[in-house]
Design a protein around this motif. Structure first.
Motif, PDB file in Angstrom:
ATOM      1  N   VAL A 129       0.823  -1.214   0.000  1.00  0.00           N
ATOM      2  CA  VAL A 129       0.000   0.000   0.000  1.00  0.00           C
ATOM      3  C   VAL A 129       0.853   1.258   0.000  1.00  0.00           C
ATOM      4  CG1 VAL A 129      -1.889  -1.162   1.187  1.00  0.00           C
ATOM      5  CG2 VAL A 129      -0.174   0.060   2.530  1.00  0.00           C
ATOM      6  N   VAL A 130       2.175   1.092  -0.081  1.00  0.00           N
ATOM      7  CA  VAL A 130       3.068   2.254  -0.006  1.00  0.00           C
ATOM      8  C   VAL A 130       2.822   3.209  -1.165  1.00  0.00           C
ATOM      9  CG1 VAL A 130       5.495   2.947  -0.186  1.00  0.00           C
ATOM     10  CG2 VAL A 130       4.844   1.089   1.337  1.00  0.00           C
ATOM     11  N   GLU A 131       2.484   2.681  -2.333  1.00  0.00           N
ATOM     12  CA  GLU A 131       2.301   3.548  -3.499  1.00  0.00           C
ATOM     13  C   GLU A 131       1.123   4.501  -3.352  1.00  0.00           C
ATOM     14  OE1 GLU A 131       0.956   1.534  -7.013  1.00  0.00           O
ATOM     15  OE2 GLU A 131       0.365  -0.234  -5.839  1.00  0.00           O
ATOM     16  N   PHE A 132       0.212   4.228  -2.411  1.00  0.00           N
ATOM     17  CA  PHE A 132      -0.956   5.096  -2.207  1.00  0.00           C
ATOM     18  C   PHE A 132      -0.721   6.158  -1.129  1.00  0.00           C
ATOM     19  CE2 PHE A 132      -2.526   0.888  -3.515  1.00  0.00           C
ATOM     20  CZ  PHE A 132      -3.118   1.241  -4.722  1.00  0.00           C
ATOM     21  N   ILE A 133       0.335   6.018  -0.361  1.00  0.00           N
ATOM     22  CA  ILE A 133       0.648   6.968   0.711  1.00  0.00           C
ATOM     23  C   ILE A 133       1.722   7.912   0.201  1.00  0.00           C
ATOM     24  CG2 ILE A 133       1.378   7.243   3.102  1.00  0.00           C
ATOM     25  CD1 ILE A 133       0.541   4.363   3.609  1.00  0.00           C
ATOM     26  N   ARG A 134       1.441   9.190   0.215  1.00  0.00           N
ATOM     27  CA  ARG A 134       2.355  10.195  -0.318  1.00  0.00           C
ATOM     28  C   ARG A 134       3.163  10.836   0.798  1.00  0.00           C
ATOM     29  NH1 ARG A 134       2.490   9.221  -5.774  1.00  0.00           N
ATOM     30  NH2 ARG A 134       0.431   8.396  -6.345  1.00  0.00           N
ATOM     31  N   LYS A 135       4.271  11.458   0.368  1.00  0.00           N
ATOM     32  CA  LYS A 135       5.160  12.080   1.349  1.00  0.00           C
ATOM     33  C   LYS A 135       4.507  13.261   2.075  1.00  0.00           C
ATOM     34  CE  LYS A 135       9.640  10.830  -0.671  1.00  0.00           C
ATOM     35  NZ  LYS A 135      10.168  10.149   0.523  1.00  0.00           N
ATOM     36  N   ASP A 136       3.470  13.888   1.445  1.00  0.00           N
ATOM     37  CA  ASP A 136       2.790  15.001   2.118  1.00  0.00           C
ATOM     38  C   ASP A 136       1.544  14.539   2.867  1.00  0.00           C
ATOM     39  OD1 ASP A 136       1.334  14.338  -0.080  1.00  0.00           O
ATOM     40  OD2 ASP A 136       1.079  16.382  -0.834  1.00  0.00           O
ATOM     41  N   SER A 137       1.395  13.219   3.087  1.00  0.00           N
ATOM     42  CA  SER A 137       0.288  12.716   3.899  1.00  0.00           C
ATOM     43  C   SER A 137       0.501  13.101   5.353  1.00  0.00           C
ATOM     44  CB  SER A 137       0.167  11.196   3.763  1.00  0.00           C
ATOM     45  OG  SER A 137      -0.120  10.830   2.425  1.00  0.00           O
ATOM     46  N   LYS A 138      -0.559  13.035   6.134  1.00  0.00           N
ATOM     47  CA  LYS A 138      -0.515  13.425   7.548  1.00  0.00           C
ATOM     48  C   LYS A 138      -0.953  12.250   8.410  1.00  0.00           C
ATOM     49  CE  LYS A 138      -1.472  18.316   6.643  1.00  0.00           C
ATOM     50  NZ  LYS A 138      -1.359  18.180   5.171  1.00  0.00           N
ATOM     51  N   ALA A 139      -0.477  12.242   9.654  1.00  0.00           N
ATOM     52  CA  ALA A 139      -0.837  11.200  10.622  1.00  0.00           C
ATOM     53  C   ALA A 139      -1.459  11.845  11.847  1.00  0.00           C
ATOM     54  CB  ALA A 139       0.395  10.386  11.018  1.00  0.00           C
ATOM     55  N   THR A 140      -2.525  11.236  12.329  1.00  0.00           N
ATOM     56  CA  THR A 140      -3.194  11.757  13.513  1.00  0.00           C
ATOM     57  C   THR A 140      -3.639  10.602  14.388  1.00  0.00           C
ATOM     58  OG1 THR A 140      -4.938  13.218  14.318  1.00  0.00           O
ATOM     59  CG2 THR A 140      -5.487  11.792  12.468  1.00  0.00           C
ATOM     60  N   LEU A 141      -3.987  10.908  15.620  1.00  0.00           N
ATOM     61  CA  LEU A 141      -4.457   9.904  16.573  1.00  0.00           C
ATOM     62  C   LEU A 141      -5.965   9.854  16.555  1.00  0.00           C
ATOM     63  CD1 LEU A 141      -2.097  10.725  19.580  1.00  0.00           C
ATOM     64  CD2 LEU A 141      -1.901   8.788  18.029  1.00  0.00           C
ATOM     65  N   SER A 142      -6.487   8.620  16.677  1.00  0.00           N
ATOM     66  CA  SER A 142      -7.932   8.428  16.757  1.00  0.00           C
ATOM     67  C   SER A 142      -8.188   7.226  17.650  1.00  0.00           C
ATOM     68  CB  SER A 142      -8.514   8.221  15.348  1.00  0.00           C
ATOM     69  OG  SER A 142      -9.926   8.132  15.414  1.00  0.00           O
ATOM     70  N   SER A 143      -9.434   6.766  17.668  1.00  0.00           N
ATOM     71  CA  SER A 143      -9.774   5.611  18.491  1.00  0.00           C
ATOM     72  C   SER A 143     -10.595   4.635  17.669  1.00  0.00           C
ATOM     73  CB  SER A 143     -10.540   6.046  19.747  1.00  0.00           C
ATOM     74  OG  SER A 143     -11.728   6.725  19.390  1.00  0.00           O
TER      75      SER A 143
END
Length: 327
Positions: free
Chosen positions: A89-103
């Protein structure tokens, strides 16, 4: 002997079953934890992870794509999260993607959600660090809700006091709501406003009709606005009027100068108009001239009877009588 062999077989069967269950559990747990798939490591730094633990899931677009591998302290008071993400799935995640916390659900385990990213940016690589976005803090939300609840209670109390005053007829609004006289006056005002609105609409209609008539061809106003020839003539006329006004102004100045001379005593007309002594003298001269003329007429009449001129006057009289008889 046969009993001992039988027991050994049963023990072997149970051991085999236990080993099979253990292997199946390991495979299942490893599949859930993505231990047996090719993965890359991604990182993200948060100020507060809110109870996130190693082994919690990583999601992308609603799909589980990895797990939290390691949690490290970073800098002064931040926390760095290392994630194992499936390589497919790496090809779908871009370098300008963001990560956040959820539940995971309303009160489930903490998870990391990767979102965003544009096609203009290249796919992520092993060891990349994603930009982190802190989620809304539940405790802060609850504190805000508590403050809002307190404000709502105060507003409700104020509304209660206000409605009680309105019901008691206090204030202007309360008086309007409870006093029938004021209500009738208010109705009258509304009716007058309605009549004024009708009159305004009628006036606007008349004004529109008037302006439409002004815009008709052949109308003087329309000609003044649209006919360039008439406009040129109008400008020429205005120029002539301006020149006439200037000439009038010059003539006025000249008349003013003449009248100033009339009011002065350094010329004959000014003396005649302003010198009282000269006027009295001129009046006396006229009186004397009139008296001399009267005496002259008397003397000429007396000449008719004097001896040297008597025959001449008689001849003149006879000639006049003869002329009257011929006529």
């Amino acid at each position: 002997m046969r009993g001992e062999n039988k027991r050994n077989v049963l023990v072997g069967i149970f051991v085999f079953i236990g080993i099979a269950i253990l292997v199946a559990g390991i495979l299942t747990l490893g599949g859930q934890q993505k231990k047996f798939v090719k993965a890359i490591q991604l990182k993200a730094v948060f100020d507060d992870i809110g109870g996130l633990q190693t082994g919690n899931n990583v999601w992308f677009s609603g799909v589980k794509i990895g797990t939290v591998r390691k949690i490290n302290f970073y800098g002064d008071s931040q926390v760095e999260i290392e994630m194992n993400v499936e390589e497919e799935v790496v090809e779908f995640i871009r370098k300008d993607s963001k990560a956040t916390l959820s539940s995971d659900g309303l009160i489930g385990n903490k998870i990391i959600v990767i979102y965003g990213g544009t096609t203009m940016a290249p796919p992520v690589e092993d060891g990349d660090r994603l930009e982190s976005v802190m989620p809304l803090d539940t405790d802060q939300m609850m504190e805000t809700l508590q403050v809002n609840n307190e404000n709502l209670v105060e507003i409700t109390n104020d509304l209660k006091v206000l409605t009680s005053k309105l019901a008691a007829g206090e204030g202007i609004v309360g008086a309007v709501l409870t006093d029938s006289t004021l209500a009738e006056s208010f109705k009258t005002i509304i009716a007058n406003l309605n009549n004024a609105s009708v009159q305004s609409n009628r006036m606007l209609t008349d004004l529109n009709s008037f302006t439409s008539k002004l815009n008709q061809e052949g109308n003087l106003f329309n000609d003044l606005v649209t006919d360039t020839t008439l406009l040129t003539e109008f400008k020429s006329t205005m120029g002539s009027l301006k020149a006439t006004a200037q000439n009038s102004e010059e003539m006025t100045e000249e008349l003013k100068a003449i009248t100033e001379k009339f009011n002065s005593s350094d010329n004959s007309i000014g003396v005649l108009l302003n010198d009282e002594e000269f006027a009295k003298s001129l009046k006396q001269t006229m009186v004397n001239t009139d008296s001399a003329t009267y005496n002259l007429n008397r003397g000429l009449e007396a000449l008719e009877y004097t001896w040297p001129f008597r025959k001449g006057f008689k001849r003149k009289a006879k000639a006049e009588e003869k002329a009257d008889e011929n006529n």
